[in-house]
Design a protein around this motif. Structure first.
Motif, PDB file in Angstrom:
ATOM      1  N   ALA A 142     114.466 -86.006 -34.986  1.00 59.46           N
ATOM      2  CA  ALA A 142     114.513 -85.907 -36.443  1.00 59.46           C
ATOM      3  C   ALA A 142     114.222 -84.482 -36.906  1.00 59.46           C
ATOM      4  N   LEU A 143     113.257 -83.836 -36.245  1.00 57.83           N
ATOM      5  CA  LEU A 143     112.932 -82.456 -36.602  1.00 57.83           C
ATOM      6  C   LEU A 143     114.055 -81.494 -36.227  1.00 57.83           C
ATOM      7  N   TRP A 144     114.799 -81.792 -35.153  1.00 58.44           N
ATOM      8  CA  TRP A 144     115.967 -80.974 -34.829  1.00 58.44           C
ATOM      9  C   TRP A 144     116.992 -81.065 -35.963  1.00 58.44           C
ATOM     10  N   GLY A 145     117.102 -82.254 -36.589  1.00 59.81           N
ATOM     11  CA  GLY A 145     118.003 -82.387 -37.732  1.00 59.81           C
ATOM     12  C   GLY A 145     117.583 -81.485 -38.877  1.00 59.81           C
ATOM     13  N   VAL A 146     116.292 -81.462 -39.174  1.00 61.99           N
ATOM     14  CA  VAL A 146     115.775 -80.582 -40.223  1.00 61.99           C
ATOM     15  C   VAL A 146     116.007 -79.119 -39.844  1.00 61.99           C
ATOM     16  N   PHE A 147     115.737 -78.797 -38.586  1.00 57.39           N
ATOM     17  CA  PHE A 147     115.945 -77.441 -38.080  1.00 57.39           C
ATOM     18  C   PHE A 147     117.397 -77.014 -38.277  1.00 57.39           C
ATOM     19  N   GLY A 148     118.327 -77.937 -37.986  1.00 58.72           N
ATOM     20  CA  GLY A 148     119.748 -77.621 -38.104  1.00 58.72           C
ATOM     21  C   GLY A 148     120.178 -77.325 -39.529  1.00 58.72           C
ATOM     22  N   ILE A 149     119.620 -78.064 -40.499  1.00 62.37           N
ATOM     23  CA  ILE A 149     119.941 -77.786 -41.895  1.00 62.37           C
ATOM     24  C   ILE A 149     119.483 -76.385 -42.264  1.00 62.37           C
ATOM     25  N   GLY A 150     118.250 -76.051 -41.867  1.00 60.21           N
ATOM     26  CA  GLY A 150     117.752 -74.703 -42.155  1.00 60.21           C
ATOM     27  C   GLY A 150     118.592 -73.632 -41.500  1.00 60.21           C
ATOM     28  N   ALA A 151     119.009 -73.866 -40.246  1.00 60.73           N
ATOM     29  CA  ALA A 151     119.846 -72.891 -39.535  1.00 60.73           C
ATOM     30  C   ALA A 151     121.210 -72.752 -40.214  1.00 60.73           C
ATOM     31  N   GLY A 152     121.781 -73.866 -40.649  1.00 65.45           N
ATOM     32  CA  GLY A 152     123.071 -73.819 -41.328  1.00 65.45           C
ATOM     33  C   GLY A 152     123.011 -73.061 -42.635  1.00 65.45           C
ATOM     34  N   VAL A 153     121.904 -73.227 -43.350  1.00 67.01           N
ATOM     35  CA  VAL A 153     121.725 -72.514 -44.618  1.00 67.01           C
ATOM     36  C   VAL A 153     121.595 -71.015 -44.377  1.00 67.01           C
ATOM     37  N   LEU A 154     120.818 -70.649 -43.363  1.00 67.08           N
ATOM     38  CA  LEU A 154     120.592 -69.232 -43.083  1.00 67.08           C
ATOM     39  C   LEU A 154     121.849 -68.538 -42.560  1.00 67.08           C
ATOM     40  N   LEU A 155     122.603 -69.214 -41.684  1.00 67.42           N
ATOM     41  CA  LEU A 155     123.757 -68.581 -41.041  1.00 67.42           C
ATOM     42  C   LEU A 155     125.046 -68.779 -41.833  1.00 67.42           C
ATOM     43  N   ARG A 156     125.197 -69.953 -42.428  1.00 70.20           N
ATOM     44  CA  ARG A 156     126.279 -70.248 -43.366  1.00 70.20           C
ATOM     45  C   ARG A 156     127.664 -70.315 -42.742  1.00 70.20           C
ATOM     46  N   SER A 157     128.034 -69.313 -41.951  1.00 69.86           N
ATOM     47  CA  SER A 157     129.344 -69.300 -41.308  1.00 69.86           C
ATOM     48  C   SER A 157     129.352 -70.264 -40.129  1.00 69.86           C
ATOM     49  N   GLN A 158     130.386 -71.110 -40.045  1.00 68.07           N
ATOM     50  CA  GLN A 158     130.386 -72.207 -39.085  1.00 68.07           C
ATOM     51  C   GLN A 158     130.374 -71.750 -37.630  1.00 68.07           C
ATOM     52  N   THR A 159     131.262 -70.828 -37.282  1.00 68.26           N
ATOM     53  CA  THR A 159     131.368 -70.420 -35.877  1.00 68.26           C
ATOM     54  C   THR A 159     130.101 -69.751 -35.359  1.00 68.26           C
ATOM     55  N   PRO A 160     129.563 -68.736 -36.049  1.00 71.92           N
ATOM     56  CA  PRO A 160     128.309 -68.142 -35.560  1.00 71.92           C
ATOM     57  C   PRO A 160     127.167 -69.155 -35.499  1.00 71.92           C
ATOM     58  N   ALA A 161     127.074 -70.037 -36.493  1.00 75.47           N
ATOM     59  CA  ALA A 161     125.999 -71.028 -36.514  1.00 75.47           C
ATOM     60  C   ALA A 161     126.109 -71.978 -35.324  1.00 75.47           C
ATOM     61  N   THR A 162     127.337 -72.389 -34.997  1.00 73.91           N
ATOM     62  CA  THR A 162     127.548 -73.291 -33.871  1.00 73.91           C
ATOM     63  C   THR A 162     127.213 -72.607 -32.549  1.00 73.91           C
ATOM     64  N   VAL A 163     127.707 -71.390 -32.385  1.00 69.42           N
ATOM     65  CA  VAL A 163     127.466 -70.649 -31.135  1.00 69.42           C
ATOM     66  C   VAL A 163     125.974 -70.385 -30.939  1.00 69.42           C
ATOM     67  N   ILE A 164     125.299 -69.951 -31.992  1.00 70.83           N
ATOM     68  CA  ILE A 164     123.873 -69.641 -31.888  1.00 70.83           C
ATOM     69  C   ILE A 164     123.068 -70.896 -31.579  1.00 70.83           C
ATOM     70  N   THR A 165     123.460 -72.026 -32.157  1.00 69.50           N
ATOM     71  CA  THR A 165     122.766 -73.290 -31.884  1.00 69.50           C
ATOM     72  C   THR A 165     122.891 -73.675 -30.420  1.00 69.50           C
ATOM     73  N   VAL A 166     124.106 -73.570 -29.878  1.00 69.42           N
ATOM     74  CA  VAL A 166     124.319 -73.897 -28.461  1.00 69.42           C
ATOM     75  C   VAL A 166     123.511 -72.952 -27.573  1.00 69.42           C
TER      76      VAL A 166
END
Length: 302
Positions: free
Chosen positions: A193-217
């Motif tokens: 559940a906390l990873w879900g919260v983390f992901g929202i914050g990461a998506g907001v900070l990075l915004r661009s889909q490709t960099p956000a996806t790559v950085i998450t992986v």
């Protein structure tokens, strides 16, 4: 009195404003479930959980029969005589086998909830359609946690099915009901559940889909090995003591792993305490939730 009674009656007759939370949450649910993305995530969870089980069951079986991982060097001639505490530790690892990649998929799912809005240019419509942005923000976080819990449930169901079968073949009982095992499963739920919260914050900070996806992986894979390499260098050249490896708990991927099952981290320097990893993950969740909320509330979406 007549005037006051009339005013009260008029106020009572006025329709109360409907909550915006449920419509927003339904909207997020439709966005998530009406595309093939969730099918792809489900398939990926099944495959990676299976791979995790191959490793954890194989490691457990090898330790019980041939020694290692806390078992005697020669293993147990009769595994049913293995200490209950040791078996529970192995069971905790098996019943949380999907935690590594499952956490990554939970984060990615949440990241996509945000970055898809910008990628498909629907952010303006989403935020302007609601009079208050708070409802949209809360719905995003809620949907991210729902998706994370769904991923946990799928992964855990597979883990339990395979784990029950394996332990029955060894005459070791189900192991469910042991606090060591139940705690690992429940804490794993919390970290998902906390990873879900983390992901929202990461998506907001990075915004661009490709960099956000790559950085998450990278965060969940290469980054974890990179942190371990840095700590190993510090251990070799700066502070020659195995206790330095405890620092890796500050890295979210390791914090989640240690929280669910400290023994599975396989780090030098002894066993790490599970609640330290849980507190670190909780701190990351609070920080990312706060950052994500503040930015989404104030950012220009035009």
């Amino acid at each position: 009195m007549t005037v006051l009674a009339g005013a009260a009656a008029a106020n009572a007759a006025q329709p109360r404003p409907k909550s915006l939370m449920l419509p927003q949450l339904r909207g997020e649910w439709r966005k998530t479930t009406t595309t093939k993305t969730w099918w792809l995530f489900a398939l990926a969870v099944v495959v990676t959980t299976g791979l995790g089980l191959v490793l954890s069951v194989g490691t457990t079986d090898d330790a019980l029969h041939h020694g290692g991982k806390g078992a005697p060097p020669q293993g147990f001639a009769d595994v049913s005589q293995a200490p209950a505490r040791l078996v529970a530790t192995f069971a905790a690892d098996i019943f949380t086998s999907g935690k590594l990649f499952g956490g990554m998929f939970a984060t990615l799912m949440a990241v996509l909830l945000i970055t898809n809005e910008y990628h498909h240019q629907t952010a303006t419509t989403t935020f302007l359609a609601a009079p208050r942005r708070t409802a949209v923000v809360v719905a995003k976080f809620a949907m991210a946690m729902i998706a994370a819990v769904a991923i946990w449930a799928l992964s855990t169901a597979i883990d339990i099915a395979v784990g029950l079968y394996y332990f029955s073949t060894q005459d070791l009982g189900s192991q469910l009901g042991s606090w060591t095992v139940d705690q690992a499963i429940l804490v794993n739920l919390m970290t998902f559940a906390l990873w879900g919260v983390f992901g929202i914050g990461a998506g907001v900070l990075l915004r661009s889909q490709t960099p956000a996806t790559v950085i998450t992986v990278l965060l969940h894979t290469v980054g974890a090995y990179g942190v371990l390499a840095v700590v190993a260098l510090i251990r070799t050249y700066v502070y020659q003591h195995d206790s330095v490896y405890a620092w890796v708990v500050l890295y979210p991927a390791y914090a989640a792993q240690i929280a669910a099952d400290p023994h599975s981290a396989n780090l030098p320097g002894g066993t790490h305490v599970w609640w330290v990893g849980a507190l670190v993950m909780l701190a990351y969740g609070i920080v990312m939730a706060t950052v994500g909320t503040l930015i989404l509330q104030r950012r220009d979406v035009s």
